[in-house]
Design a protein around this motif. Structure first.
Motif, PDB file in Angstrom:
ATOM      1  N   HIS A  88       0.850  -1.204   0.000  1.00  0.00           N
ATOM      2  CA  HIS A  88       0.000   0.000   0.000  1.00  0.00           C
ATOM      3  C   HIS A  88       0.879   1.246   0.000  1.00  0.00           C
ATOM      4  O   HIS A  88       1.342   1.692   1.046  1.00  0.00           O
ATOM      5  CB  HIS A  88      -0.917   0.008   1.236  1.00  0.00           C
ATOM      6  N   ASP A 117      -6.590   2.350  -2.257  1.00  0.00           N
ATOM      7  CA  ASP A 117      -7.687   3.249  -1.864  1.00  0.00           C
ATOM      8  C   ASP A 117      -8.627   3.582  -3.024  1.00  0.00           C
ATOM      9  O   ASP A 117      -9.254   4.643  -3.040  1.00  0.00           O
ATOM     10  CB  ASP A 117      -7.135   4.567  -1.286  1.00  0.00           C
ATOM     11  N   TYR A 190     -14.025   7.188   0.488  1.00  0.00           N
ATOM     12  CA  TYR A 190     -13.851   8.416  -0.287  1.00  0.00           C
ATOM     13  C   TYR A 190     -14.942   8.609  -1.339  1.00  0.00           C
ATOM     14  O   TYR A 190     -15.651   7.673  -1.702  1.00  0.00           O
ATOM     15  CB  TYR A 190     -12.500   8.377  -1.014  1.00  0.00           C
ATOM     16  N   HIS A 218      -9.587   0.183   1.305  1.00  0.00           N
ATOM     17  CA  HIS A 218      -9.747   1.183   2.363  1.00  0.00           C
ATOM     18  C   HIS A 218     -11.244   1.206   2.619  1.00  0.00           C
ATOM     19  O   HIS A 218     -12.020   1.670   1.798  1.00  0.00           O
ATOM     20  CB  HIS A 218      -9.232   2.552   1.896  1.00  0.00           C
ATOM     21  N   HIS A 248      -4.547  -0.979   5.591  1.00  0.00           N
ATOM     22  CA  HIS A 248      -4.221  -0.097   6.725  1.00  0.00           C
ATOM     23  C   HIS A 248      -5.273  -0.201   7.824  1.00  0.00           C
ATOM     24  O   HIS A 248      -5.920   0.781   8.188  1.00  0.00           O
ATOM     25  CB  HIS A 248      -3.959   1.345   6.300  1.00  0.00           C
ATOM     26  N   ASP A 412       1.262   2.858   3.470  1.00  0.00           N
ATOM     27  CA  ASP A 412       0.317   3.910   3.083  1.00  0.00           C
ATOM     28  C   ASP A 412       1.072   5.228   2.851  1.00  0.00           C
ATOM     29  O   ASP A 412       0.479   6.306   2.885  1.00  0.00           O
ATOM     30  CB  ASP A 412      -0.766   4.085   4.158  1.00  0.00           C
TER      31      ASP A 412
HETATM   32 ZN   LIG Z   1      -6.305   4.614   2.527  1.00  0.00          ZN
END
Ligand SMILES: [Zn+2]
Length: 534
Positions: A88, A117, A190, A218, A248, A412
């Motif tokens: 990541h 992500d 997101y 994510h 993560h 990350d």
């Molecule tokens: Zn993330």
């Protein structure tokens, strides 16, 4: 004693080389690493051996290798391990400005995976070609991002996809896999991932799965809704028919601390019934993303920046958003206190980097209450936005997740420009921190376990059968480090500090880092996923 390279006149180097490299014969090995403790990545206890490299391959591992070699490294007292593989990263930030990815290689990292992500280059092929043309130090691979795909087909809006659009998106996943992706990533937290129903993600995941890829996410909610989010990630793996990974993994927000006991149980139950679910994690109690993603509700972010600004200019909406921002400061990424939010970078005012939200609120002439801090956060968004660091994770959750056998390490992080802005220290320190703090100091996990979580485990997860383990015939991606001194130096206050204690890093058989410096070599390769390889 270690002599810095630059201190040796080149004539002396030439003379030295003449002694160790008889010109009459070609040495059988390009490099021999002597007397190190081999921690081979499998999790087995270390053993002492010499390791020889020819070309890009580990040619031999034996108790003693006396055959001549072009270069011999004495690794007595040091650990010789597979180079670390980071599943990541956001390394495409600045990789073209800093193609050595020094912050990573200095920690022993030899492979970077991008496109997490839900956000990836699209199409991915031109990006991979540009990387090849640039020449980078570490190996590089990609996931294709569900968010990027949805954004391209539907836009950043909150609605269901039509059957046509789903077909289009499946086509883009297919193309991504053919071009070399290792699987599908999502960022359901997101915009626009957050507008995606689970069933739609599953339809895309099926394609990645059929083509040999994994799903890495994510999750939608890492705070109050963490348990449902883990369930959703498992469901997508189960119904999509592919390995699934919580990326993560963390528990955000004081109210939710301790829930890792339950999330890990969910993963264990899934695994017990045959779902191939795993986890990755970075070893810090703060996360990092944009202020707006962290501290504004998703509905307020629909439609892109112009729409967001329109809402912030409408008084009634702004009041509503600010109420929600206050709640997010109190209960989620704000960590209950405006000073638990730290600015990492604001393009429009670089002097804000490193400042705490409480401080910035005060500097605007306001009492640093949660409400005023929320108003300041929205003001920052209006000015052009910032990325931030959010201190809202508990050390006990971190350690519980780290100890779990289904957890591997992923940073990350990104490739920072040295000295610029105030990024999360994970980019400089993740792998060294696991070895220094969590292995040597706190003894949370063993050295062998840690190396496994950073090499063989991530390699196996994405099907890199020729890397991640020290074994004859596999690619020579190798880290040599001192287990007694390896440590991270980057802090939240002073992030721009390289990790210490790694002495050599070899990538595809070539030295990329030695004597405290990056070499001129850029030995990294583009790694292609299962559909492009076969
Ligand atoms: Zn993330």
């Amino acid at each position: 004693m270690r002599i810095p390279h630059a201190a040796i006149p080149s004539a002396v180097v030439a003379t030295l080389l003449a002694f160790v490299t008889p010109s009459a014969q070609t040495p059988p090995f390009d490099l021999v690493i002597r007397s190190g403790r081999i921690v081979d990545g499998t999790g087995s206890p270390w053993y002492r051996a010499d390791l020889a490299v020819r070309g890009d391959t580990i040619a031999r591992i034996a108790p003693r290798i006396d055959a001549p070699a072009a270069r011999v490294i004495d690794a007595a007292g040091q650990v010789v391990s597979p180079g670390f593989i980071d599943l990541h990263t956001h390394a495409r930030r600045n990789i073209f400005q800093v193609p050595t990815a020094e912050n990573y290689v200095r920690q022993g990292v030899t492979t970077l995976m991008e496109g997490p992500d839900g956000s990836s280059p699209l199409p991915i092929k031109p990006f991979l070609e540009r990387l090849t043309a640039t020449g980078v130090s570490p190996n590089f691979g990609l996931f294709v991002g569900q968010g990027t795909i949805r954004d391209q087909v539907i836009g950043p809006v909150n609605r269901k996809a039509t059957p046509d659009e789903i077909e289009k998106m499946r086509g883009l996943v297919r193309q991504g896999m053919l071009d070399g992706a290792f699987g599908l990533s999502s960022g359901l937290f997101y915009v626009p991932g957050t507008f995606t129903p689970t069933a739609e993600v599953i339809e895309l995941a099926k394609i990645a799965g059929q083509m040999g890829g994994i799903y890495i996410s994510h999750m939608r909610d890492e705070a109050g809704g963490i348990l449902d989010s883990v369930r959703e990630t498992i469901e997508i793996g189960e119904k999509g028919g592919l390995p699934t990974q919580v990326t993560h993994h963390k528990i955000v927000g004081r109210k939710n601390w301790g829930k890792s006991a339950e999330t890990l149980k969910l993963v264990e139950e899934a695994r017990a019934r045959g779902v191939d679910a795993t986890i990755d994690q970075y070893p810090y109690t703060a996360s990092s993303t944009s202020i707006q993603a962290a501290l504004m509700p998703a509905w307020a972010l629909e439609g892109g920046r112009d729409e967001v600004m329109k809402r912030l200019r409408t008084a009634t909406m702004k009041t509503e958003i600010q109420k929600e921002t206050s709640r997010l400061i109190l209960e989620e990424r704000g960590g209950g206190d405006p000073n638990n939010v730290q600015l990492a970078r604001c393009e429009w005012d670089p002097s804000l980097a490193g400042k705490r939200l409480g401080e910035v609120t005060k500097a605007r002439g306001l009492e640093p209450t949660v409400e005023n801090a929320a108003a300041t956060a929205l003001w920052l968004v209006e000015q052009g936005g910032c990325s931030g660091i959010f201190h809202a994770i508990d050390e006990q959750d971190l350690q519980r997740i780290l100890r779990h056998p289904a957890t591997m390490i992923g940073s990350d992080g990104e490739v920072p420009i040295f000295g610029e802005a105030s990024p999360h220290p994970r980019s400089y320190g993740t792998f060294a921190r696991v070895l220094g703090r969590y292995v040597r100091e706190l003894k949370t996990i063993t050295l062998e376990d840690a190396v496994h979580k950073m090499s063989a485990f991530p390699a196996q997860r994405i099907g890199l059968a020729d890397r991640g383990v020290l074994r004859e015939g596999l690619k020579a991606d190798i880290a040599v480090f001192d287990p007694g001194t390896v440590r991270d130096l980057a802090t939240f206050e002073r992030p721009h500090q390289y990790a210490e204690g790694v002495s050599y890093v070899i990538i595809n058989g070539q030295l990329a880092f030695e004597s405290g410096k990056m070499t001129a070599a850029r030995p990294g390769r583009i790694l292609l996923g299962p559909a492009a390889r076969h």
